[in-house]
Every structure is written in structure tokens, then in C-alpha cells.
Design an enzyme around this catalytic site. Structure first.
Site, short mmCIF file in Angstrom:
data_model
loop_
_atom_site.label_atom_id
_atom_site.label_comp_id
_atom_site.label_asym_id
_atom_site.label_seq_id
_atom_site.Cartn_x
_atom_site.Cartn_y
_atom_site.Cartn_z
CG ASN A 205 -12.25 15.77 -24.75
OD1 ASN A 205 -12.37 15.27 -23.65
ND2 ASN A 205 -13.28 15.90 -25.58
CG HIS B 8 -18.66 21.81 -25.72
ND1 HIS B 8 -19.82 21.60 -25.03
CD2 HIS B 8 -18.21 20.56 -26.03
CE1 HIS B 8 -20.06 20.30 -24.91
NE2 HIS B 8 -19.09 19.65 -25.51
CG ASN C 211 -21.50 15.72 -30.09
OD1 ASN C 211 -21.60 15.60 -31.30
ND2 ASN C 211 -20.61 15.03 -29.38
CG HIS D 293 -20.33 26.50 -21.26
ND1 HIS D 293 -20.00 27.31 -20.19
CD2 HIS D 293 -19.95 27.18 -22.37
CE1 HIS D 293 -19.46 28.44 -20.66
NE2 HIS D 293 -19.41 28.37 -21.98
CB SER E 176 -20.80 14.48 -21.68
OG SER E 176 -19.59 15.00 -22.15
#
Ligand SMILES: [Zn+2]
Length: 330
Positions: A76, A165, A152, A163, A160
Site C-alpha cells: 500500500n 481491489h 472496501n 478499481h 479511496s
């Protein structure tokens, strides 16, 4: 400032203070999700923008960090915690410690797609295989103890970028919610000499009123004490405490039931924001007879209000029996 775990002096509850996370890019304006119109860092061909991959399922003749992948895992860029070697901790009234751990992103497909449910069951099986591979890798690090895998979806789901993930946070401590489940499962086992998860499946399949879907190795149902409207859980029929111990040849079937759960949710609630979480036993838990891994899935259609924050008790305005019936029919 580096991120740190802080412990509340009254309740002992932990929080992560991670100021660097605030620098994240946002695909979302206010509360409204929008389709990514600008640069998509997760797109095939944009591999250099994410940092090097730590794992990928890709074509045999392709090289790391180039095109040719189906699922790709990277660190990340805005981690909540980091694998620093310098772990400091301070005891006392204001107990705190370095935010040590790993925070990775699992990019679920190479093309722009917002909904995991639109990928094939086999492709979702590959995403689940990537989850397993990361868990197998991190449990070899003696400093790491437990993994939180989660997705999420949508701005109100905490995403945020839109795409498709999911994320993995691996910590040196077991999280509070999994600790509660481990303790509850152990207490039930001590009293009944049976796994509470096995008993739930047996009772739910018997009455069928909260069952949404049943497959050879997994059950999808609305939990008896659902906190959220249309909350669902996938439980394996086999007593396996760690997600990574599930046989790889069962992952396409799990992909199928997860796809079906998401499709039902999206049909009934018109593509809502949601979260799903994989609850799995800590690393090196040897074949626990009581706890069983599971996937909890819940739409984020209602905000948590004052009473819920005050009491910890969530008011759910849709009964799980009514929700299950509606989900079954769609
Ligand atoms: Zn759980």
C-alpha cells in the site's frame, strides 16, 4: 510522524494513529462515488506507478511488474502500518507502540472494473488464491501474528480508489474482534464439545429461513444477530480455522458463492457500497476444533448513529429472515 498503536487508558481498546494515510488520493468527491475519469494506477500497463509487486498471478512468459497479470499484489502506497525494524513501545497510562506490520493491496483485475462480482467465478477464485498465498508468506515472519483481509467498495465503504481491489493488514497482535470470536468459540466448545460454527450451519440448514445459498462446501446465510440490513456470512462446512488451509481446488466454488452473494446484494440494494472481511485464525493456530474462518459481508447503507456509538449495540431495521428471503429470490 510514523504510525503508532495507541491504547485507550480506560477500555484498553486499540487505535492506529496514521497521519500519512491522509495524503491518499481520492476518487470520490464528497460522499458520492464516481467512475474514475482520471489516472488509474491499478490498470494493466501502469505497473510502475504502484511500486514493485510482491505477488502476482500472471502468464508464464510474462515478467514481474509488466503486463500479463490477472491478480497483482503490491505494498500500500499509504500504509496504515509499516514493517519497520525499530519497534518501540511505551507502557503506562498512555501506552503506545510503533505501528509495526504489513499493509498490502490486492488488485483484483488488470482492466478497469469497479465490481468484483462482474469477474468470473474462476477469476474470483484467483483473487482468493492470492489471499492464501500472502497469508502463507507472512506467517513465516515470526514478528507477525495475524492477518486482516478486507474489501472496501464505494466511498461509503471506505474505498479511496474505485478499481476493484482488496487489502491485507498483517499485525503482531490479534485484532480485538477476532479475539472476541476466538474466545466465544472456545467457550462454546468447552461447554458443548462442538464447534459453534458447525452447530450454526446444522441449525440454519435445518430451518432454512436464514439460508441464502448452499453449495457443496460452503453455506451463505444471514446471521441470526445481523448487525446490518442484508448482512451475510459465508461459512465453510469443513472445520478449518485458517483461511489459507482451505484446499485450493475449492477456491473456484468459494469464488462462485462470493460472486453470487455480491450479485444478490447489488440487485436488491442497487449497487450499494459494502465491505467484506475474511476472519481467519491467527498464524500458527494448529487445527483449532472450535473457531472456523468465515467471510462477513455487509452493505453500508445506513450510518452508525449516536445510540450505536454510545452502546456498541447496533439497531438493524431489516430482520435477517426477511433479508434472506429477498436475497434468495434475487
Ligand atoms: Zn467474524
Amino acid at each position: 510522524m510514523e504510525s503508532e498503536f495507541r491504547q485507550d487508558p480506560v477500555t484498553g481498546r486499540q487505535v492506529i494513529i496514521a497521519p500519512a494515510r491522509d495524503d491518499r488520493p481520492h476518487d470520490f468527491a464528497g460522499d458520492l462515488p464516481r467512475v474514475n475519469e482520471t489516472f488509474d494506477p491499478f490498470l494493466e500497463g501502469h505497473e510502475e506507478t504502484t511500486g514493485p509487486e510482491v505477488f502476482a498471478i500472471r502468464d508464464q512468459d510474462s515478467s514481474p511488474n509488466t503486463k500479463g497479470w490477472r491478480v497483482r499484489v503490491v505494498n500500500n502506497k499509504y500504509p496504515a502500518i509499516t514493517p519497520s525494524d525499530d519497534i518501540k513501545s511505551v507502557a503506562g497510562l498512555f501506552a503506545r507502540s510503533t505501528g509495526f506490520g504489513v499493509h498490502e493491496v490486492i488488485v483484483e483485475c488488470p482492466h478497469f472494473e469497479t465490481n468484483l462480482s462482474r469477474l468470473s467465478a474462476n477469476h474470483i477464485g484467483d483473487v482468493l488464491l492470492a489471499y492464501q498465498q500472502r497469508l502463507e508468506t507472512h506467517q513465516q515472519n515470526p514478528k507477525l501474528k495475524h492477518a486482516s483481509l478486507f474489501k472496501n467498495k464505494g466511498a461509503l465503504g471506505g474505498a479511496s480508489l474505485d478499481h476493484a481491489h482488496s487489502q491485507l493488514i498483517v499485525t503482531s497482535e490479534v485484532t480485538e474482534n477476532v479475539r472476541l470470536e476466538l474466545d466465544g468459540a472456545r467457550a462454546y466448545f468447552e461447554q458443548h464439545q462442538r464447534s459453534v460454527f458447525g452447530d450454526i450451519i446444522h441449525a440454519e440448514l435445518g430451518s432454512a429461513e436464514r439460508i441464502v445459498q448452499d453449495s457443496e462446501n460452503f453455506v451463505l446465510l444471514c446471521p441470526f444477530a445481523s448487525r446490518f440490513a442484508y448482512e451475510m456470512v459465508i461459512i465453510p462446512k469443513q472445520q478449518i480455522c485458517q483461511f489459507e488451509q482451505t484446499e485450493k481446488d475449492k477456491l473456484p466454488e468459494l469464488g462462485e458463492i462470493l460472486k453470487s452473494a455480491l450479485q444478490k446484494l447489488e440487485t436488491v440494494l442497487h449497487d450499494p457500497p459494502y465491505n467484506y472481511i475474511v476472519h481467519t485464525a491467527p498464524f500458527h493456530s494448529c487445527d483449532l476444533p472450535d473457531f472456523r474462518w468465515h467471510i462477513e459481508l455487509f452493505p453500508r447503507t445506513t450510518l452508525i448513529g449516536g445510540f450505536e456509538w454510545s452502546s456498541g449495540c447496533i439497531i438493524n431495521s431489516v430482520s435477517p429472515e426477511a433479508a434472506a428471503q429477498q436475497l434468495r429470490d434475487n
